[in-house]
Design a protein around this motif. Structure first.
Motif, PDB file in Angstrom:
ATOM      1  N   LEU A 191       0.885  -1.278  -0.086  1.00  0.00           N
ATOM      2  CA  LEU A 191      -0.168   0.123   0.078  1.00  0.00           C
ATOM      3  C   LEU A 191       0.935   1.370   0.067  1.00  0.00           C
ATOM      4  N   THR A 192       2.061   1.180   0.715  1.00  0.00           N
ATOM      5  CA  THR A 192       2.928   2.232   0.537  1.00  0.00           C
ATOM      6  C   THR A 192       3.403   2.678  -0.654  1.00  0.00           C
ATOM      7  N   PHE A 193       3.481   1.772  -1.641  1.00  0.00           N
ATOM      8  CA  PHE A 193       4.000   2.347  -3.127  1.00  0.00           C
ATOM      9  C   PHE A 193       2.619   2.118  -3.866  1.00  0.00           C
ATOM     10  N   ALA A 194       1.668   1.543  -3.476  1.00  0.00           N
ATOM     11  CA  ALA A 194       0.590   1.581  -4.376  1.00  0.00           C
ATOM     12  C   ALA A 194      -0.293   2.966  -4.511  1.00  0.00           C
ATOM     13  N   ILE A 195      -0.545   3.802  -3.365  1.00  0.00           N
ATOM     14  CA  ILE A 195      -1.160   5.185  -3.382  1.00  0.00           C
ATOM     15  C   ILE A 195      -0.256   5.935  -4.408  1.00  0.00           C
ATOM     16  N   PRO A 196       0.929   6.334  -4.170  1.00  0.00           N
ATOM     17  CA  PRO A 196       1.705   7.151  -4.993  1.00  0.00           C
ATOM     18  C   PRO A 196       1.962   6.820  -6.444  1.00  0.00           C
ATOM     19  N   ASN A 197       1.630   5.594  -6.901  1.00  0.00           N
ATOM     20  CA  ASN A 197       1.895   5.186  -8.295  1.00  0.00           C
ATOM     21  C   ASN A 197       0.653   4.652  -8.906  1.00  0.00           C
ATOM     22  N   SER A 198      -0.568   5.094  -8.251  1.00  0.00           N
ATOM     23  CA  SER A 198      -1.724   4.565  -8.926  1.00  0.00           C
ATOM     24  C   SER A 198      -2.277   5.336 -10.101  1.00  0.00           C
ATOM     25  N   ILE A 199      -2.302   4.861 -11.325  1.00  0.00           N
ATOM     26  CA  ILE A 199      -2.727   5.410 -12.352  1.00  0.00           C
ATOM     27  C   ILE A 199      -4.194   5.806 -12.080  1.00  0.00           C
ATOM     28  N   PRO A 200      -5.126   4.765 -11.933  1.00  0.00           N
ATOM     29  CA  PRO A 200      -6.422   5.095 -11.688  1.00  0.00           C
ATOM     30  C   PRO A 200      -6.931   6.126 -10.544  1.00  0.00           C
ATOM     31  N   LEU A 201      -6.137   6.401  -9.411  1.00  0.00           N
ATOM     32  CA  LEU A 201      -6.306   7.364  -8.505  1.00  0.00           C
ATOM     33  C   LEU A 201      -5.957   8.653  -9.204  1.00  0.00           C
ATOM     34  N   PHE A 202      -4.731   8.836  -9.882  1.00  0.00           N
ATOM     35  CA  PHE A 202      -4.404  10.117 -10.512  1.00  0.00           C
ATOM     36  C   PHE A 202      -5.481  10.455 -11.389  1.00  0.00           C
ATOM     37  N   ALA A 203      -5.648   9.494 -12.174  1.00  0.00           N
ATOM     38  CA  ALA A 203      -6.759   9.955 -13.160  1.00  0.00           C
ATOM     39  C   ALA A 203      -8.152  10.637 -12.546  1.00  0.00           C
ATOM     40  N   LEU A 204      -8.631  10.083 -11.577  1.00  0.00           N
ATOM     41  CA  LEU A 204      -9.793  10.353 -10.679  1.00  0.00           C
ATOM     42  C   LEU A 204      -9.264  11.840 -10.267  1.00  0.00           C
ATOM     43  N   GLY A 205      -8.092  12.016  -9.725  1.00  0.00           N
ATOM     44  CA  GLY A 205      -7.751  13.244  -9.285  1.00  0.00           C
ATOM     45  C   GLY A 205      -7.741  14.407 -10.370  1.00  0.00           C
ATOM     46  N   VAL A 206      -7.221  13.996 -11.716  1.00  0.00           N
ATOM     47  CA  VAL A 206      -7.301  14.988 -12.819  1.00  0.00           C
ATOM     48  C   VAL A 206      -8.749  15.472 -12.963  1.00  0.00           C
ATOM     49  N   ALA A 207      -9.630  14.367 -13.071  1.00  0.00           N
ATOM     50  CA  ALA A 207     -11.194  14.574 -13.360  1.00  0.00           C
ATOM     51  C   ALA A 207     -11.759  15.534 -12.324  1.00  0.00           C
ATOM     52  N   ALA A 208     -11.627  15.080 -11.004  1.00  0.00           N
ATOM     53  CA  ALA A 208     -12.075  15.745  -9.851  1.00  0.00           C
ATOM     54  C   ALA A 208     -11.362  17.289  -9.926  1.00  0.00           C
ATOM     55  N   GLY A 209     -10.636  17.415  -9.975  1.00  0.00           N
ATOM     56  CA  GLY A 209      -9.700  18.910  -9.990  1.00  0.00           C
ATOM     57  C   GLY A 209     -10.258  19.783 -11.129  1.00  0.00           C
ATOM     58  N   HIS A 210     -10.588  18.964 -12.485  1.00  0.00           N
ATOM     59  CA  HIS A 210     -11.243  19.896 -13.458  1.00  0.00           C
ATOM     60  C   HIS A 210     -12.520  19.914 -13.334  1.00  0.00           C
ATOM     61  N   ALA A 211     -13.273  19.017 -12.865  1.00  0.00           N
ATOM     62  CA  ALA A 211     -14.812  19.321 -12.384  1.00  0.00           C
ATOM     63  C   ALA A 211     -15.150  20.247 -11.317  1.00  0.00           C
ATOM     64  N   LEU A 212     -14.158  20.182 -10.149  1.00  0.00           N
ATOM     65  CA  LEU A 212     -14.340  21.101  -9.146  1.00  0.00           C
ATOM     66  C   LEU A 212     -13.863  22.672  -9.666  1.00  0.00           C
ATOM     67  N   GLY A 213     -13.055  22.636 -10.602  1.00  0.00           N
ATOM     68  CA  GLY A 213     -12.150  23.959 -10.965  1.00  0.00           C
ATOM     69  C   GLY A 213     -11.238  24.286 -10.170  1.00  0.00           C
ATOM     70  N   TRP A 214     -10.615  23.285  -9.547  1.00  0.00           N
ATOM     71  CA  TRP A 214      -9.071  23.466  -8.785  1.00  0.00           C
ATOM     72  C   TRP A 214      -8.091  23.100  -9.532  1.00  0.00           C
TER      73      TRP A 214
END
Length: 158
Positions: A1-24
């Motif tokens: 889990l320590t290396f899973a979160i900072p290398n997770s393509i799905p989590l960062f793709a979700l972050g891109v979508a969320a940041g774009h949708a929220l205007g952040w």
């Protein structure tokens, strides 16, 4: 889990979508940069990879190329990484003219160049010591007897 979160393509793709949708824009840019890193990182680990598709899968790609391991093309991959960073540093230098940006770019490029320059230093040093040897106060000792490093390491540790 320590290396899973900072290398997770799905989590960062979700972050891109969320940041774009929220205007952040800060969230969007941070996650986009992390996503680019994770995508380029994926094929550059032979036996020390990360689960890039977590939380959907724990699968880890065992690539034939390693960015650091000379036994898996690490010398060429490392040289290509340094060259790419220098080229991109020049592109950024030409794009940004402000002093703070140029200081940051110069600092980043100098950090990237410090490792190969530290190794090349050994070519000029009379005792063949690189910067890492000089900083640690160590030196390379050449022995005519073969050494089994695994048994030495296990003997020291265990």
């Amino acid at each position: 889990l320590t290396f899973a979160i900072p290398n997770s393509i799905p989590l960062f793709a979700l972050g891109v979508a969320a940041g774009h949708a929220l205007g952040w824009p800060v969230l969007w840019v941070f996650c986009a940069a992390a996503l680019v890193h994770a995508i380029f990182d994926l094929p550059l680990h032979h036996d020390d990879g990360h689960p890039h598709f977590w939380p959907f899968s724990d699968w880890i790609l065992a690539s034939p190329v390693s960015y650091w391991d000379p036994g898996h093309h690490g010398v060429a991959a490392g040289a290509a990484e340094v060259a790419l960073c220098v080229v991109l540093g020049v592109v950024l230098w030409r794009r940004f003219s402000g002093v703070p940006a140029r200081v940051l770019i110069a600092f980043g490029v100098s950090l990237e160049l410090s490792v190969p320059l530290g190794w090349l230093w050994a070519l000029w040093d009379p005792q063949r010591r690189g910067w890492h040897d000089l900083a640690a106060g160590t030196r390379v000792v050449v022995s005519s007897e073969p050494t089994d490093l695994r048994s030495w390491w296990l003997g020291v540790r265990g």
